[in-house]
Design a protein around this motif. Sequence first.
Motif, PDB file in Angstrom:
ATOM      1  N   VAL A  85       0.825  -1.208   0.000  1.00 30.47           N
ATOM      2  CA  VAL A  85       0.000   0.000   0.000  1.00 30.47           C
ATOM      3  C   VAL A  85       0.861   1.260   0.000  1.00 30.47           C
ATOM      4  CG1 VAL A  85      -1.723   1.296   1.336  1.00 30.47           C
ATOM      5  CG2 VAL A  85      -1.925  -1.191   1.118  1.00 30.47           C
ATOM      6  N   SER A  89       0.308   4.166  -2.711  1.00 28.98           N
ATOM      7  CA  SER A  89      -0.097   5.516  -2.313  1.00 28.98           C
ATOM      8  C   SER A  89       0.859   6.566  -2.880  1.00 28.98           C
ATOM      9  CB  SER A  89      -0.161   5.604  -0.791  1.00 28.98           C
ATOM     10  OG  SER A  89      -0.491   6.910  -0.389  1.00 28.98           O
ATOM     11  N   TYR A 103      -7.643  -4.437  -3.574  1.00 27.36           N
ATOM     12  CA  TYR A 103      -6.730  -5.040  -2.611  1.00 27.36           C
ATOM     13  C   TYR A 103      -6.952  -6.544  -2.685  1.00 27.36           C
ATOM     14  CZ  TYR A 103      -5.555  -0.589  -0.224  1.00 27.36           C
ATOM     15  OH  TYR A 103      -5.094   0.670   0.102  1.00 27.36           O
ATOM     16  N   GLU A 125      -0.990   1.799   6.895  1.00 24.06           N
ATOM     17  CA  GLU A 125      -1.692   1.415   5.670  1.00 24.06           C
ATOM     18  C   GLU A 125      -3.151   1.849   5.711  1.00 24.06           C
ATOM     19  OE1 GLU A 125       0.822  -2.571   4.401  1.00 24.06           O
ATOM     20  OE2 GLU A 125      -0.684  -2.722   6.005  1.00 24.06           O
ATOM     21  N   SER A 129      -4.743   4.305   3.028  1.00 26.27           N
ATOM     22  CA  SER A 129      -5.954   3.854   2.336  1.00 26.27           C
ATOM     23  C   SER A 129      -7.086   4.852   2.520  1.00 26.27           C
ATOM     24  CB  SER A 129      -6.376   2.479   2.861  1.00 26.27           C
ATOM     25  OG  SER A 129      -5.381   1.520   2.601  1.00 26.27           O
TER      26      SER A 129
END
Length: 156
Positions: A85, A89, A103, A125, A129
């Motif tokens: 992640v 990102s 995911y 994470e 997210s």
Amino acid sequence: MIKVIRVDHRLLHGQVIFSWTKFANIERVIVIDTATAKDDFKKMSLKLAKPEDVRLNVFSVDAAIAKIDQIKALKDNIMLIFENVTELSKFIDHFGPVEEINYGLIPAKPDAKRFSNAVYLTPEEVKLSKKMCDQGIKISMQQVPSSNKELLNNVI
């Protein structure tokens, strides 16, 4: 034409990659993972694991960011796969908002919270997210296209 953006720590993985490439008519897979981009053995293994009729590129996250304009200009149906992640990102921060991210398998780690049978996120994470969700990105948790899709946006 980016058709699928997926986080799966296995990267290209047998039945999973074959089901996603067929489902979205993928012609090119771009793996974005800094550790893999530096590892010739891993890159060779990925080339052996990919479907025969699919092109493969492997980039570090910084190299992928540098190539964003080239990636956006590709005419292929593309699947982007990230190992984690954090690098996803970072890439999205430069690439710009997308409609949906999948995911797949994000394994359990210390301090990670379970969000589905295959998605465990650390507090960092979760924060990353949530930031993507706040940008209007739908984050789905789904192993293969035929399995039930759960939205992370609803529980984060």
